[in-house]
Write a protein that holds these residues in place. Structure first.
Motif, PDB file in Angstrom:
ATOM      1  N   ASP A 102      42.998  30.444  50.993  1.00  0.00           N
ATOM      2  CA  ASP A 102      42.950  29.113  50.390  1.00  0.00           C
ATOM      3  C   ASP A 102      41.946  29.076  49.242  1.00  0.00           C
ATOM      4  O   ASP A 102      42.157  28.363  48.249  1.00  0.00           O
ATOM      5  CB  ASP A 102      42.562  28.067  51.440  1.00  0.00           C
ATOM      6  CG  ASP A 102      43.664  27.819  52.455  1.00  0.00           C
ATOM      7  OD1 ASP A 102      44.836  28.115  52.150  1.00  0.00           O
ATOM      8  OD2 ASP A 102      43.350  27.340  53.561  1.00  0.00           O
ATOM      9  N   VAL A 103      40.876  29.829  49.366  1.00  0.00           N
ATOM     10  CA  VAL A 103      39.886  29.884  48.285  1.00  0.00           C
ATOM     11  C   VAL A 103      40.427  30.705  47.119  1.00  0.00           C
ATOM     12  O   VAL A 103      40.277  30.321  45.950  1.00  0.00           O
ATOM     13  CB  VAL A 103      38.564  30.485  48.794  1.00  0.00           C
ATOM     14  CG1 VAL A 103      37.531  30.520  47.671  1.00  0.00           C
ATOM     15  CG2 VAL A 103      38.018  29.690  49.975  1.00  0.00           C
ATOM     16  N   ARG A 104      41.069  31.827  47.432  1.00  0.00           N
ATOM     17  CA  ARG A 104      41.628  32.672  46.360  1.00  0.00           C
ATOM     18  C   ARG A 104      42.630  31.896  45.504  1.00  0.00           C
ATOM     19  O   ARG A 104      42.677  32.078  44.272  1.00  0.00           O
ATOM     20  CB  ARG A 104      42.326  33.894  46.964  1.00  0.00           C
ATOM     21  CG  ARG A 104      41.387  34.920  47.571  1.00  0.00           C
ATOM     22  CD  ARG A 104      42.141  36.189  47.937  1.00  0.00           C
ATOM     23  NE  ARG A 104      41.282  37.086  48.681  1.00  0.00           N
ATOM     24  CZ  ARG A 104      41.249  37.171  50.013  1.00  0.00           C
ATOM     25  NH1 ARG A 104      42.046  36.375  50.734  1.00  0.00           N
ATOM     26  NH2 ARG A 104      40.451  38.021  50.607  1.00  0.00           N
ATOM     27  N   LYS A 105      43.411  31.045  46.120  1.00  0.00           N
ATOM     28  CA  LYS A 105      44.431  30.289  45.387  1.00  0.00           C
ATOM     29  C   LYS A 105      43.825  29.365  44.335  1.00  0.00           C
ATOM     30  O   LYS A 105      44.499  28.975  43.380  1.00  0.00           O
ATOM     31  CB  LYS A 105      45.276  29.471  46.361  1.00  0.00           C
ATOM     32  CG  LYS A 105      46.159  30.316  47.262  1.00  0.00           C
ATOM     33  CD  LYS A 105      46.848  29.452  48.313  1.00  0.00           C
ATOM     34  CE  LYS A 105      47.649  30.293  49.291  1.00  0.00           C
ATOM     35  NZ  LYS A 105      48.248  29.470  50.378  1.00  0.00           N
ATOM     36  N   LEU A 106      42.553  29.022  44.500  1.00  0.00           N
ATOM     37  CA  LEU A 106      41.889  28.146  43.530  1.00  0.00           C
ATOM     38  C   LEU A 106      41.491  28.886  42.261  1.00  0.00           C
ATOM     39  O   LEU A 106      41.170  28.250  41.257  1.00  0.00           O
ATOM     40  CB  LEU A 106      40.650  27.512  44.172  1.00  0.00           C
ATOM     41  CG  LEU A 106      40.914  26.581  45.355  1.00  0.00           C
ATOM     42  CD1 LEU A 106      39.596  26.171  46.002  1.00  0.00           C
ATOM     43  CD2 LEU A 106      41.695  25.351  44.913  1.00  0.00           C
ATOM     44  N   GLY A 107      41.514  30.216  42.306  1.00  0.00           N
ATOM     45  CA  GLY A 107      41.183  31.016  41.129  1.00  0.00           C
ATOM     46  C   GLY A 107      39.814  30.686  40.569  1.00  0.00           C
ATOM     47  O   GLY A 107      38.838  30.556  41.326  1.00  0.00           O
ATOM     48  N   PRO A 108      39.710  30.519  39.245  1.00  0.00           N
ATOM     49  CA  PRO A 108      38.417  30.203  38.629  1.00  0.00           C
ATOM     50  C   PRO A 108      37.830  28.869  39.081  1.00  0.00           C
ATOM     51  O   PRO A 108      36.649  28.612  38.860  1.00  0.00           O
ATOM     52  CB  PRO A 108      38.749  30.175  37.125  1.00  0.00           C
ATOM     53  CG  PRO A 108      39.998  30.977  36.981  1.00  0.00           C
ATOM     54  CD  PRO A 108      40.763  30.728  38.236  1.00  0.00           C
ATOM     55  N   GLN A 109      38.658  28.026  39.695  1.00  0.00           N
ATOM     56  CA  GLN A 109      38.161  26.741  40.192  1.00  0.00           C
ATOM     57  C   GLN A 109      37.585  26.853  41.615  1.00  0.00           C
ATOM     58  O   GLN A 109      37.226  25.832  42.210  1.00  0.00           O
ATOM     59  CB  GLN A 109      39.300  25.712  40.196  1.00  0.00           C
ATOM     60  CG  GLN A 109      39.933  25.501  38.831  1.00  0.00           C
ATOM     61  CD  GLN A 109      38.911  25.089  37.781  1.00  0.00           C
ATOM     62  OE1 GLN A 109      38.092  24.198  38.038  1.00  0.00           O
ATOM     63  NE2 GLN A 109      38.948  25.728  36.627  1.00  0.00           N
ATOM     64  N   GLY A 110      37.500  28.073  42.118  1.00  0.00           N
ATOM     65  CA  GLY A 110      37.013  28.269  43.476  1.00  0.00           C
ATOM     66  C   GLY A 110      35.767  29.137  43.554  1.00  0.00           C
ATOM     67  O   GLY A 110      35.618  29.939  44.487  1.00  0.00           O
ATOM     68  N   VAL A 111      34.856  28.981  42.579  1.00  0.00           N
ATOM     69  CA  VAL A 111      33.641  29.804  42.548  1.00  0.00           C
ATOM     70  C   VAL A 111      32.772  29.522  43.777  1.00  0.00           C
ATOM     71  O   VAL A 111      32.473  28.362  44.101  1.00  0.00           O
ATOM     72  CB  VAL A 111      32.835  29.549  41.259  1.00  0.00           C
ATOM     73  CG1 VAL A 111      31.492  30.291  41.297  1.00  0.00           C
ATOM     74  CG2 VAL A 111      33.651  29.981  40.047  1.00  0.00           C
ATOM     75  N   ILE A 112      32.357  30.595  44.430  1.00  0.00           N
ATOM     76  CA  ILE A 112      31.511  30.492  45.630  1.00  0.00           C
ATOM     77  C   ILE A 112      30.088  30.893  45.272  1.00  0.00           C
ATOM     78  O   ILE A 112      29.842  31.998  44.751  1.00  0.00           O
ATOM     79  CB  ILE A 112      32.033  31.413  46.744  1.00  0.00           C
ATOM     80  CG1 ILE A 112      33.497  31.124  47.048  1.00  0.00           C
ATOM     81  CG2 ILE A 112      31.173  31.270  48.009  1.00  0.00           C
ATOM     82  CD1 ILE A 112      34.137  32.161  47.948  1.00  0.00           C
ATOM     83  N   LEU A 113      29.153  30.025  45.547  1.00  0.00           N
ATOM     84  CA  LEU A 113      27.735  30.319  45.329  1.00  0.00           C
ATOM     85  C   LEU A 113      27.175  31.025  46.569  1.00  0.00           C
ATOM     86  O   LEU A 113      27.411  30.592  47.700  1.00  0.00           O
ATOM     87  CB  LEU A 113      26.954  29.026  45.079  1.00  0.00           C
ATOM     88  CG  LEU A 113      27.436  28.147  43.926  1.00  0.00           C
ATOM     89  CD1 LEU A 113      26.692  26.811  43.939  1.00  0.00           C
ATOM     90  CD2 LEU A 113      27.249  28.852  42.586  1.00  0.00           C
ATOM     91  N   VAL A 114      26.445  32.116  46.345  1.00  0.00           N
ATOM     92  CA  VAL A 114      25.778  32.826  47.440  1.00  0.00           C
ATOM     93  C   VAL A 114      24.392  33.233  46.967  1.00  0.00           C
ATOM     94  O   VAL A 114      24.082  33.193  45.767  1.00  0.00           O
ATOM     95  CB  VAL A 114      26.566  34.070  47.900  1.00  0.00           C
ATOM     96  CG1 VAL A 114      27.865  33.674  48.579  1.00  0.00           C
ATOM     97  CG2 VAL A 114      26.837  35.013  46.734  1.00  0.00           C
ATOM     98  N   ASN A 115      23.554  33.645  47.907  1.00  0.00           N
ATOM     99  CA  ASN A 115      22.180  34.009  47.584  1.00  0.00           C
ATOM    100  C   ASN A 115      22.069  35.500  47.254  1.00  0.00           C
ATOM    101  O   ASN A 115      22.456  36.341  48.068  1.00  0.00           O
ATOM    102  CB  ASN A 115      21.253  33.689  48.762  1.00  0.00           C
ATOM    103  CG  ASN A 115      21.276  32.220  49.121  1.00  0.00           C
ATOM    104  OD1 ASN A 115      21.173  31.364  48.243  1.00  0.00           O
ATOM    105  ND2 ASN A 115      21.416  31.913  50.389  1.00  0.00           N
ATOM    106  N   ARG A 116      21.527  35.780  46.072  1.00  0.00           N
ATOM    107  CA  ARG A 116      21.328  37.170  45.666  1.00  0.00           C
ATOM    108  C   ARG A 116      20.328  37.856  46.588  1.00  0.00           C
ATOM    109  O   ARG A 116      19.311  37.307  46.950  1.00  0.00           O
ATOM    110  CB  ARG A 116      20.828  37.210  44.218  1.00  0.00           C
ATOM    111  CG  ARG A 116      20.507  38.615  43.697  1.00  0.00           C
ATOM    112  CD  ARG A 116      20.407  38.638  42.177  1.00  0.00           C
ATOM    113  NE  ARG A 116      19.534  37.606  41.653  1.00  0.00           N
ATOM    114  CZ  ARG A 116      18.216  37.745  41.503  1.00  0.00           C
ATOM    115  NH1 ARG A 116      17.623  38.868  41.868  1.00  0.00           N
ATOM    116  NH2 ARG A 116      17.494  36.754  40.991  1.00  0.00           N
ATOM    117  N   GLY A 117      20.654  39.095  46.971  1.00  0.00           N
ATOM    118  CA  GLY A 117      19.768  39.866  47.822  1.00  0.00           C
ATOM    119  C   GLY A 117      20.007  39.674  49.306  1.00  0.00           C
ATOM    120  O   GLY A 117      19.457  40.416  50.117  1.00  0.00           O
TER     121      GLY A 117
END
Length: 260
Positions: free
Chosen positions: A139-154
Motif C-alpha cells: 500500500d505504501v509502494r503504490k503511493l510512489g513519490p507521495q509515500g516518503v517514509i521518514l526514519v532515523n539515520r543510524g
C-alpha cells in the motif's frame, strides 16, 4: 606459662577474625556497570524534570539490582545521544545498554543476553488529516513519490526498509523528535516509529491532535540487554540470571505494561 601463651592465642584469633571480616567486606563490594540514558528512545528513557530520568530501562536496572544486590547500574540519569551511546559501548566507554535490537554488526560488537526483554512493533505515523489507508508495504509502494517514509539515520529502520525494497525513504534526521516535526511540516508522508510508548512520545512532543498512529503493525523485532565484550563473563552470567528470574516471576511483563 598460660599467661605467656594467651596473648599469642588472642592475637591469632583476632588476626583470623579481621581476615575473615575483611574478606566479607571485600566480597560485599558490588559490581558497578556503567550505563547512560539514550536520548530519543522513549519509553526506554523519558525526561521527568530537571536532572531526572525515568522509563522502562531505568525500572529494569532497578529490578535487576533488587534481584542481585551485588550488581549496580550507574549512569542512567545522564543523557547521551543514542548513536553515541551505541558507539561508546563498542569502544568500552561504558558497560551495558538496555533494550537494543540485535543485528549482525552489533553481534560482533556487543554480547546480547537471553531472553529477549520485549518485542518492538513498528507502525507508521501520519498527519492527522491524511486519508491514506495502509495495511502493508504494498500500500505504501503504490503511493510512489507521495509515500516518503521518514526514519532515523543510524538506527536499524533504514536497513530494514532497504531490505524490504521499493520504498521512498528519507533517513536524513537523527532523532525521533526531528522526524516528527518534519512530518508535521509536510516533509514526508509517514514516520516509521516503534511501540511501545509511541503515543506518550507524541503527547510529550506537543504533537497530539496533529498526527495519528496508523493501526497496521508493519514489522516486529526483539530487543535485548547488551553488554560490552570487555565485561567479565561471570558478571554477564549474573545479569542474565537476573533477567531470567524477572521473566519467570512476571516482573518484565509488569515493567513493559507500565510504560506501554
Amino acid at each position: 606459662m598460660l599467661r605467656q601463651r594467651l596473648p599469642a592465642a588472642v592475637a591469632l584469633c583476632l588476626a583470623l577474625y579481621l581476615a575473615l571480616a575483611g574478606g566479607r567486606a571485600w566480597a560485599a563490594q558490588p559490581v558497578v556497570l556503567k550505563v547512560v540514558a539514550q536520548e530519543g528512545t522513549e519509553p526506554k528513557y523519558i525526561p521527568a524534570g530537571i536532572g531526572r530520568v525515568v522509563g522502562l530501562c531505568v525500572d529494569l536496572y532497578r529490578a535487576i539490582e533488587r534481584t542481585d544486590p551485588g550488581v549496580v547500574f550507574a549512569g542512567d540519569q545522564q543523557w547521551t545521544p543514542a548513536l553515541q551511546a551505541l558507539s561508546q559501548l563498542a569502544s568500552h566507554e561504558h558497560d551495558a545498554l538496555c533494550a537494543v535490537q540485535r543485528t549482525d554488526e552489533r553481534a560482533r560488537q556487543y554480547v546480547f543476553l537471553e531472553p529477549a526483554l520485549f518485542q518492538l512493533r513498528y507502525q507508521l505515523i501520519a498527519r492527522a488529516g491524511d486519508p491514506a489507508t495502509i495495511n502493508n508495504w504494498d500500500d505504501v509502494r503504490k503511493l510512489g513519490p507521495q509515500g516518503v517514509i521518514l526514519v532515523n539515520r543510524g538506527y536499524t529502520a533504514p536497513g530494514m526498509l532497504e531490505r524490504i525494497g521499493g520504498l521512498q525513504v528519507d533517513a536524513s534526521a537523527t532523532t525521533p523528535a526531528a522526524n516528527l516535526q518534519k512530518l508535521i511540516a509536510g516533509k514526508g508522508r509517514f514516520f516509521l516509529h516503534r511501540a511501545p510508548g509511541m503515543q506518550g512520545f507524541i503527547d510529550r512532543a506537543g504533537a497530539a491532535g496533529k498526527v495519528k498512529i496508523l493501526p497496521a503493525v508493519m514489522a516486529t523485532t526483539q530487543v535485548y540487554m547488551a553488554l560490552g565484550t570487555h565485561v567479565d563473563p561471570a558478571v554477564r552470567a549474573r545479569v542474565q540470571r537476573a533477567i531470567e528470574q524477572l521473566e519467570k516471576n512476571g516482573e518484565l511483563a509488569r515493567i513493559l505494561q507500565k510504560w506501554a
